[in-house]
Design an enzyme around this catalytic site. Structure first.
Site, mmCIF file in Angstrom:
data_model
loop_
_atom_site.group_PDB
_atom_site.id
_atom_site.type_symbol
_atom_site.label_atom_id
_atom_site.label_comp_id
_atom_site.label_asym_id
_atom_site.label_seq_id
_atom_site.Cartn_x
_atom_site.Cartn_y
_atom_site.Cartn_z
ATOM 1 C CD GLU A 1 -2.976 -0.974 2.393
ATOM 2 O OE1 GLU A 1 -2.638 -0.064 3.196
ATOM 3 O OE2 GLU A 1 -4.068 -1.934 2.369
ATOM 4 C CD GLU B 1 -3.398 -5.787 4.076
ATOM 5 O OE1 GLU B 1 -4.147 -4.983 4.370
ATOM 6 O OE2 GLU B 1 -1.964 -5.679 4.127
HETATM 7 C C1 BGP Z 1 -4.299 -2.117 5.887
HETATM 8 C C2 BGP Z 1 -2.585 -2.309 6.295
HETATM 9 C C3 BGP Z 1 -2.578 -3.203 7.297
HETATM 10 C C4 BGP Z 1 -3.599 -2.796 8.427
HETATM 11 C C5 BGP Z 1 -5.080 -2.942 7.941
HETATM 12 C C6 BGP Z 1 -6.094 -2.680 8.980
HETATM 13 O O1 BGP Z 1 -4.495 -0.996 5.213
HETATM 14 O O2 BGP Z 1 -1.989 -3.044 4.925
HETATM 15 O O3 BGP Z 1 -1.377 -2.897 7.710
HETATM 16 O O4 BGP Z 1 -3.618 -1.892 9.195
HETATM 17 O O5 BGP Z 1 -5.254 -1.900 6.933
HETATM 18 O O6 BGP Z 1 -6.265 -1.193 9.477
HETATM 19 P P1 BGP Z 1 -7.103 -0.729 10.503
HETATM 20 O O7 BGP Z 1 -6.377 -1.319 11.974
HETATM 21 O O8 BGP Z 1 -6.853 0.712 10.464
HETATM 22 O O9 BGP Z 1 -8.336 -1.154 10.630
#
Ligand code: BGP
Length: 460
Positions: free
Chosen positions: A166, A364
């Site tokens: 990202e 993801e």
């Molecule tokens: C994605 C990232 C992860 C993780 C996830 C959840 O964008 O790649 O590293 O952080 O988001 O995010 P959050 O905990 O803010 O809901």
């Protein structure tokens, strides 16, 4: 209806070094921007929990890899921490880190789990930030050397490399919307950071190819399909521009080797183009990836602006659209993000129709839930909502596969509840529940469900 996936489909989950390893400033590891930000502004972190408080993968790696096997993962993504491997950002390699990552990679392989290794997951070494971070071109070369060090040290066993996770997030968070260090809000600086990140990516790809390492190299992008409020041309245009800023700014160089001409023209018109050097376009063209990781959480809904732009206000992407909350949209009530499962299909269809159907996978996808202990019964989190979430997304993915998409796998975010930047442990995402104090791990209902799906390569 039965949904069967290909025999060699990648089933697994994703994580990152800074969110799981812990041992923040130990065993030779140096400070990252997260350690520094937490030391300077702990109140910006949920319940003031900083990057030292993780699931302790640095100590628990053997146990965690056994759990991955129990969850029937055939693949797993984590990252190598630049600040652990090369504590000064460039120069000497930390032998403790080499030993640690060798153990992890070897153990995964011996358990039949293919390692997917990402190089940069928001964790800029402080030594590099002190010389300007991604704003300084010297950091591009330092990153490339770090990448090459990883290929040389681990490339005999790691066959799936990713340069960035990202990459737009540090741009947005650090330089545009104030949710990452260094908390700058300045579009032109953000554009420079984005451009240099992509040059760093391309240099790493170039070195990977020159080194003739076996395997493949890619990048992981968070894609947010842009949907207009209506079919009105002004709303359509708003969605088109949001797509240019938030998706195509990284997707086009990664897959086509160049920026969208329309985005370049727009930034030029508003005097926001970063400075480039002769040879940059040729380098970007070398950054075309072998495989694309797609992180998908939520769509982006936009409409044309209600109010005229004040031309004296600082330039922002929001000069061209307003965000739009579609009435009746389905929400994750525990995280506040929209759930739109068809988005995964729309992304894959777009890749097939407009980008030559590249090799890709869902790298993801996941559902964050606040105060998840309330769903615990008889010692296990009954996360049926997460099972439904994954199931619905997989059904749309399956449909894209049937229509010919070259999607090779599905990775959940994430394996175990982890530290998530300034949100710390606010939103729990894991297949495995973590008790932060005792470090005890317990598989959630969704983890058991996923293990069955992965072993049967499908579900009914
Ligand atoms: C994605 C990232 C992860 C993780 C996830 C959840 O964008 O790649 O590293 O952080 O988001 O995010 P959050 O905990 O803010 O809901």
């Amino acid at each position: 209806m039965h949904y069967q996936f290909p025999a060699d489909f990648w089933w697994g989950s994703a994580s990152s070094a800074p969110q799981t390893e812990g041992a923040s400033l130990q065993f030779g590891k140096s400070e990252t921007i997260w350690d520094r930000w937490f030391a300077e502004s702990p109140t910006r972190f949920h319940r003031q929990v900083g990057p030292a408080h993780t699931s302790g993968f640095y100590q628990h790696w053997r146990e965690d890899i056994a759990l991955l096997k129990q969850l029937r993962h055939n693949t797993f993504r984590t990252s190598i921490a630049w600040s652990r491997l090369i504590p000064d950002g460039r120069g000497a390699v930390n032998p403790e880190a080499v030993r640690f990552y060798n153990q992890v990679i070897d153990e995964m392989l011996s358990q039949g789990i293919t390692p997917f290794i990402n190089l940069f997951h928001f964790d800029m070494p402080m030594a590099m930030q002190q010389i300007g971070g991604w704003e300084n071109r010297e950091v591009v070369e330092a990153y490339a050397q770090y990448a090459q060090t990883c290929f040389r040290l681990f490339g005999d066993r790691v066959k799936h490399w990713f340069t960035f996770n990202e990459p737009i997030v540090p741009v947005e968070g650090g330089y545009l919307y104030d949710f990452h260090y260094p908390c700058v809000v300045d579009f032109r600086r953000a554009a420079t950071v984005a451009f240099h990140t992509m040059l760093a990516h391309a240099r790493a790809v170039q070195l990977f190819r020159e080194g003739e390492y076996a395997g493949e190299i890619g990048i992981i992008l968070n894609l947010t399909p842009s949907y207009p409020r209506s079919t009105h041309p002004a709303d359509q245009q708003a969605a088109h521009i949001a797509d240019l800023f938030f998706n195509r700014s990284f997707l086009d160089p990664a897959l086509l080797g160049h920026y969208p001409a329309e985005l370049v023209a727009l930034l030029e018109e508003h005097q926001q183009l970063p400075v480039s050097q002769p040879g940059d376009s040729a380098l970007l063209a070398e950054g075309r990836v072998d495989v694309l990781g797609v992180n998908y959480y939520q769509p982006r809904r936009v409409k044309c602006r209600d109010a005229l732009v004040n031309p004296h206000s600082p330039f922002m992407p929001e000069w061209f659209f307003d965000h739009y909350a579609m009435p009746g949209r389905k929400m994750n009530p525990y995280r506040g993000w929209e759930i739109y499962e068809k988005g995964i299909y729309d992304i894959l269809s777009n890749l097939r129709q407009h980008y030559g159907n590249p090799r890709c996978f869902i790298s993801e996808n996941g559902m964050g839930v606040e105060d998840e202990q309330r769903f615990e019964q008889n010692g296990q989190i009954q996360d049926d909502y997460r099972i439904d979430f994954v199931r619905e997304h997989l059904i749309w993915l399956h449909r894209a596969l049937q229509e010919g998409s070259h999607c090779l796998g599905y990775h959940m975010w994430t394996f175990i509840d982890n530290w998530s930047w300034s949100n710390a442990y606010k939103n729990r995402y894991g297949f495995v529940q973590l008790d932060l104090d005792s470090q005890q791990r317990r598989v959630k209902k969704s983890g058991e469900w996923f293990a069955r799906v992965a072993s049967e390569r499908g579900f009914t």
